[in-house]
Write a protein that holds these residues in place. Structure first.
Motif, mmCIF file in Angstrom:
data_model
loop_
_atom_site.group_PDB
_atom_site.id
_atom_site.type_symbol
_atom_site.label_atom_id
_atom_site.label_comp_id
_atom_site.label_asym_id
_atom_site.label_seq_id
_atom_site.Cartn_x
_atom_site.Cartn_y
_atom_site.Cartn_z
ATOM 1 N N GLY A 66 28.312 14.570 -35.137
ATOM 2 C CA GLY A 66 28.474 14.165 -36.537
ATOM 3 C C GLY A 66 28.835 15.306 -37.460
ATOM 4 N N GLY A 67 28.735 16.541 -36.955
ATOM 5 C CA GLY A 67 29.245 17.657 -37.749
ATOM 6 C C GLY A 67 28.209 18.585 -38.370
ATOM 7 N N PHE A 68 26.937 18.196 -38.398
ATOM 8 C CA PHE A 68 25.933 19.135 -38.921
ATOM 9 C C PHE A 68 25.628 20.177 -37.857
ATOM 10 N N SER A 69 24.881 21.209 -38.251
ATOM 11 C CA SER A 69 24.440 22.171 -37.247
ATOM 12 C C SER A 69 22.985 22.530 -37.525
ATOM 13 N N ALA A 70 22.349 23.083 -36.508
ATOM 14 C CA ALA A 70 20.935 23.466 -36.637
ATOM 15 C C ALA A 70 20.682 24.639 -35.711
ATOM 16 N N PRO A 71 19.651 25.431 -35.979
ATOM 17 C CA PRO A 71 19.344 26.517 -35.038
ATOM 18 C C PRO A 71 18.839 25.946 -33.714
ATOM 19 N N LYS A 72 19.107 26.681 -32.662
ATOM 20 C CA LYS A 72 18.714 26.214 -31.329
ATOM 21 C C LYS A 72 17.199 25.967 -31.255
ATOM 22 N N CYS A 73 16.430 26.818 -31.960
ATOM 23 C CA CYS A 73 14.971 26.655 -31.871
ATOM 24 C C CYS A 73 14.531 25.289 -32.402
ATOM 25 N N GLN A 74 15.256 24.753 -33.365
ATOM 26 C CA GLN A 74 14.884 23.423 -33.873
ATOM 27 C C GLN A 74 15.201 22.347 -32.829
ATOM 28 N N VAL A 75 16.338 22.514 -32.157
ATOM 29 C CA VAL A 75 16.681 21.542 -31.112
ATOM 30 C C VAL A 75 15.616 21.593 -30.022
ATOM 31 N N GLU A 76 15.200 22.805 -29.676
ATOM 32 C CA GLU A 76 14.180 22.941 -28.621
ATOM 33 C C GLU A 76 12.853 22.321 -29.053
ATOM 34 N N PHE A 77 12.539 22.513 -30.320
ATOM 35 C CA PHE A 77 11.281 21.937 -30.816
ATOM 36 C C PHE A 77 11.328 20.412 -30.714
ATOM 37 N N VAL A 78 12.429 19.829 -31.189
ATOM 38 C CA VAL A 78 12.525 18.357 -31.154
ATOM 39 C C VAL A 78 12.523 17.866 -29.709
ATOM 40 N N GLU A 79 13.160 18.636 -28.851
ATOM 41 C CA GLU A 79 13.164 18.253 -27.433
ATOM 42 C C GLU A 79 11.721 18.201 -26.906
ATOM 43 N N SER A 80 10.910 19.151 -27.332
ATOM 44 C CA SER A 80 9.518 19.146 -26.860
ATOM 45 C C SER A 80 8.764 17.939 -27.418
ATOM 46 N N GLU A 81 9.105 17.531 -28.623
ATOM 47 C CA GLU A 81 8.485 16.328 -29.187
ATOM 48 C C GLU A 81 8.940 15.085 -28.409
ATOM 49 N N LEU A 82 10.209 15.056 -28.066
ATOM 50 C CA LEU A 82 10.720 13.893 -27.310
ATOM 51 C C LEU A 82 10.102 13.852 -25.913
ATOM 52 N N ASN A 119 27.257 15.622 -21.797
ATOM 53 C CA ASN A 119 27.497 16.772 -20.916
ATOM 54 C C ASN A 119 26.373 17.803 -20.971
ATOM 55 N N ILE A 120 25.247 17.418 -21.534
ATOM 56 C CA ILE A 120 24.080 18.317 -21.574
ATOM 57 C C ILE A 120 22.862 17.516 -21.114
ATOM 58 N N PRO A 121 21.739 18.187 -20.775
ATOM 59 C CA PRO A 121 20.567 17.430 -20.340
ATOM 60 C C PRO A 121 20.204 16.336 -21.359
ATOM 61 N N ALA A 122 19.777 15.202 -20.815
ATOM 62 C CA ALA A 122 19.613 14.003 -21.641
ATOM 63 C C ALA A 122 18.656 14.186 -22.829
ATOM 64 N N LEU A 123 17.508 14.820 -22.580
ATOM 65 C CA LEU A 123 16.550 14.969 -23.692
ATOM 66 C C LEU A 123 17.093 15.890 -24.772
ATOM 67 N N GLU A 124 17.808 16.904 -24.328
ATOM 68 C CA GLU A 124 18.410 17.827 -25.304
ATOM 69 C C GLU A 124 19.429 17.064 -26.157
ATOM 70 N N ALA A 125 20.177 16.181 -25.494
ATOM 71 C CA ALA A 125 21.182 15.398 -26.227
ATOM 72 C C ALA A 125 20.500 14.519 -27.271
ATOM 73 N N LEU A 126 19.380 13.920 -26.885
ATOM 74 C CA LEU A 126 18.670 13.063 -27.848
ATOM 75 C C LEU A 126 18.058 13.890 -28.975
ATOM 76 N N ALA A 127 17.623 15.091 -28.626
ATOM 77 C CA ALA A 127 17.067 15.971 -29.672
ATOM 78 C C ALA A 127 18.167 16.304 -30.685
ATOM 79 N N GLN A 128 19.342 16.551 -30.190
ATOM 80 C CA GLN A 128 20.467 16.827 -31.104
ATOM 81 C C GLN A 128 20.725 15.623 -32.004
ATOM 82 N N MET A 129 20.664 14.437 -31.393
ATOM 83 C CA MET A 129 20.885 13.199 -32.165
ATOM 84 C C MET A 129 19.873 13.083 -33.303
#
Ligand code: SF4
Ligand code: SF4
Lengths: 460, 329
Positions: free
Chosen positions: A203-219, A358-368
């Motif tokens: 969708g065009g936004f960006s975020a630091p990797k640490c935030q994606v990792e955090f959300v992935e841990s929540e998921l 093309n990335i691990p599924a949980l990481e993809a959902l964290a990005q979403m």
């Protein structure tokens, strides 16, 4: 393709339905005349105008039979997951299990409108101390108390953190009433700072990797909870397959949106498009059927575009619409006033973007989850809106204020300033309550004035 | 020395001070003019007051806003567009029960540290941080001790002065009243109070009451837990984060059961005969707690909702408090 495309009343739909039956048009098992939903108390249908295609009939019937589907699913031994607030992420995970069905209790938002306040849900919310200073989602509390609009879920999952105060407060009230809720944290999305790795989100936004990792841990926590409820493990393959299916829904919607907003003649009314978009959030309790419903709608729209026909006048004023309307009738009203929707931002554009495969599924959902326009700043949301205004060629922006919504108090100003910094187009903000009947003349006058302004500007 | 202003209790003053900058927790005077905002409908008066105060503050060298509620999070969006002073939006999680969210809070403190260094601050050594923490902790303990002996307004003002100016000479400046305070004991619970709302303490006193528990955000409830001396010596940042993030109980927590646990202990300690529930119109976080509180407690609860800025509202509040106290006599 159906007849000449038109917007018709409920009574006209009954006649049309007879003709469809005579012609042997396919009806799914939940099919039938639209007016039968009046027996469930859906009185607002009497005041709406519907698209006259068989595809639209299927869409409406699908939407209005969700409760039956949920009860059938429970009877068939499936577990029900109420996914609250995240709008599109946890349902993808839940539907990847064989025996889970996710639904969206927040959808009670529209019950006061559809049932014209007859269900008494808002009065129940009032009695629980959640009055009209909260957004219409407070109807959800009433629905939990009566148990009359959806079966009580086996598990409730709710995102909090960078969400609205209304939902967070109401979810807490619900928890206080004894409904156990699995809360998970979605942090406010921010940009990467110097020295931090940035991730480009769908969708065009960006975020630091640490935030994606955090959300992935929540998921991951949610996944474990869902596995417990389902009594079934969710492996990478299953989750990836679930993502592929969700992407099928999103692909159809993307194409529908492109055609609906950009075709010379508007091929499908705003109301049906709003409902179609909503299906992306939680699949209306049947993911496969969502795909079929959207496929048929898309075929209808494509055929209309190919034939150069549509439901509105060719000179309809092109309007970009921000936020969903609490009263569905307003979408009709806009078209009655000579407007046409050319772009929408109903708070869940992230549920319409393709999920990375093309990335691990949980990481993809964290990005979403992080791509949700509401978890970031109003400025970023406005920037995405600007990109879509440009893409669809909207001639004005309408910000529909949701009564009581915490985000509406301040975001309208930021969005309108940024839109006007970028485009020389009018921006109008109106408040839409669950039933607009008493203020219909005012809303109508304001919409007419906006349409007139747009048309006058064309001749400048 | 640059002054860093903020209002959220989850921003540790010690961390800012340890960077060599001056922390100042501001409490808006009143809802203020709607000028900076096109309109005020739907906006929490405290947020409105905060925006006005920040925009008129001529001394701030940096501003810290937090994400504790959606309205404050969005106030940041407005400030970014209207204000030239560097701003920092600190992510304060609403959930609290996991190590990952606690770590997120610590990471945010570190990010805040980098912001402060960007403003001319210096990265603190553990010893320097521990010294400052000790100083603040001692001052906080003194305030809490004298709290029971001070008139409620003076107590609230002492806490406000501590937030604004830090420990400094404050401890020596607290004057205890000659006589013991009397009156019907009451608690006040809610979000933050604005300065003009401190009048509520006078109103209660004039009506024959006495606030024995100030559980507002600008009162005792907004103070972090005492530091553990061992933790302070070994891992001061961790101790700081724990005392703030896990020590301050708020309605915004999910779930917010900790708020009720905290309240239960304080109500037992202070034995009030009724609770004044203070909230601002359009504040969902606190508004949603009202009915729950009424269901939870046996004490009578008086709901005071205010737009934070007009005389009629003050008269209405006065009448309601008087009537409430009469029923308690
Ligand atoms: S409409 Fe807005 S305020 Fe209401 S639940 Fe949705 S995001 Fe929250
Ligand atoms: S009073 Fe309520 S809305 Fe206002 S800043 Fe505090 S929590 Fe947010």
């Amino acid at each position: 393709m159906s007849d000449i495309p038109r917007r018709i009343t409920l009574a006209q739909w009954d006649l049309q339905y007879e003709q469809l039956q005579k012609a042997g048009t396919y009806q799914p098992d939940y099919g039938g005349p639209l007016s039968r939903h009046l027996n469930d108390g859906d009185q607002r249908l009497l005041k709406l105008r519907f698209d006259n295609s068989a595809a639209a009939l299927r869409l409406w019937n699908f939407l209005l039979t969700e409760e039956d589907r949920l009860r059938d699913a429970r009877a068939a031994g499936k577990k029900l997951i109420g996914t609250m607030k995240d709008l599109g992420t946890v349902p993808v995970m839940a539907y990847s299990f064989d025996n889970l069905v996710a639904f969206y209790p927040d959808g009670a938002w529209w019950i006061p409108c559809v049932m014209e306040l007859s269900a008494g849900l808002l009065s129940i919310a009032d009695s629980l101390g959640i009055d009209e200073s909260f957004c219409p989602v407070r109807a959800m509390l009433g629905a939990f108390v009566t148990g009359a609009h959806f079966p009580l879920p086996d598990r409730l999952i709710c995102s909090v953190g960078a969400t609205c105060d209304d939902f967070s407060a109401i979810a807490q009230r619900l928890e206080g009433l004894g409904h156990s809720i699995f809360f998970w944290e979605i942090p406010h999305r921010r940009k990467a700072e110097p020295g931090e790795e940035a991730v480009n989100l769908p969708g065009g936004f960006s975020a630091p990797k640490c935030q994606v990792e955090f959300v992935e841990s929540e998921l991951q926590r949610i996944k474990t909870a869902l596995e417990e409820t389902a009594g079934e493990k969710l492996d990478e393959d299953k989750l990836s397959a679930g993502i592929k299916k969700a992407n099928q829904v999103r692909t159809y919607l993307a194409e529908l949106r492109r055609l609906a907003f950009a075709a010379e003649l508007c091929p499908i009314p705003a109301l049906e498009m709003l409902i179609a978009e909503m299906l992306a959030i939680h699949f209306c309790s049947d993911r496969q059927e969502t795909i079929e419903v959207l496929k048929e709608l898309l075929e209808e729209v494509k055929a209309r575009v190919k034939a150069g026909i549509g439901v509105l006048d060719a000179d309809a004023a092109k309007i970009f619409w921000i936020n969903p309307v609490a009263d569905l009738q307003v979408m009709n009203l806009l078209e009655d006033c000579g407007g046409r929707i050319c772009g929408t931002e109903y708070l869940f554009t992230h549920a319409l973007d393709a999920i990375p495969e093309n990335i691990p599924a949980l990481e993809a959902l964290a990005q979403m989850a992080l791509a949700d326009p509401m978890v970031g700043s109003s400025t970023e949301r406005a920037q995405r809106i600007c990109a879509d205004i440009h893409r669809f060629g909207a001639e004005a922006v309408l910000i529909s204020r949701i009564p009581g919504a915490s985000h509406c108090a301040l975001e309208g100003e930021v969005i309108s300033e940024i839109v006007q910094d970028n485009f020389d187009i009018p921006v109008l903000e109106i408040e839409v309550p669950p039933v607009i009947d008493s203020m219909r003349p005012t809303v109508r006058t304001r919409l007419e004035a906006l349409v007139e302004t747009i048309k006058a500007r064309r001749t400048r | 020395m640059k002054t860093i202003i903020y209002t959220c209790p989850y921003v540790p003053a010690e961390w800012i001070a340890a960077h060599g900058l001056r922390p100042s927790r501001i409490i808006p005077d009143a809802a203020g003019a709607t000028g900076p905002l096109g309109r005020s409908e739907g906006v929490c008066p405290f947020v409105q007051g905060f925006i006005s105060e920040v925009l008129t503050d001529k001394k701030a060298g940096g501003i810290v806003v937090t994400t504790v509620c959606d309205q404050m999070r969005r106030a940041y969006d407005i400030l970014v567009r209207r204000c030239d002073v560097p701003l920092f939006l600190m992510n304060v999680p609403n959930t609290w029960q996991n190590v990952t969210v606690q770590k997120l809070y610590i990471d945010e403190l570190k990010r805040l540290g980098r912001f402060l260094i960007g403003l001319g601050g210096t990265s603190p050594s553990d010893d320097a941080l521990a010294r400052i923490m000790l100083d603040y902790d001692t001052a906080r303990t003194s305030i809490l001790i004298v709290g029971g002996y001070l008139p409620a307004r003076q107590y609230a003002e002492t806490i406000a002065a501590f937030g604004k100016d830090g420990p400094g000479e404050m401890r020596n400046n607290i004057t205890l009243p000659a006589q013991q305070i009397e009156g019907m004991p009451l608690a006040i619970l809610g979000g933050p109070l604005m300065r003009r709302d401190f009048d509520i303490f006078d109103i209660v006193e004039q009506a024959g009451g006495h606030i024995v528990l100030d559980a507002t955000e600008t009162g005792q409830r907004g103070m972090c837990a005492p530091f553990d001396r061992l933790g302070l010596r070994d891992k001061p940042l961790l101790e700081l984060a724990g005392a703030y993030f896990c020590g301050i109980q708020d309605a915004s927590r999910r779930p917010n059961s900790g708020l009720y646990k905290w309240l239960k202990c304080r109500l037992t300690d202070t034995a009030p005969r009724g609770i004044i529930f203070h909230r601002y119109v359009w504040c969902d976080m606190w508004h949603a707690e009202l009915q729950r509180l009424k269901d939870w407690t046996d004490l009578p609860v008086l709901d005071i909702d205010t737009a934070g800025n007009n005389q009629t509202a003050k008269q209405r509040t006065t009448n309601r408090i008087r009537a409430f106290l009469e029923t308690l006599q």
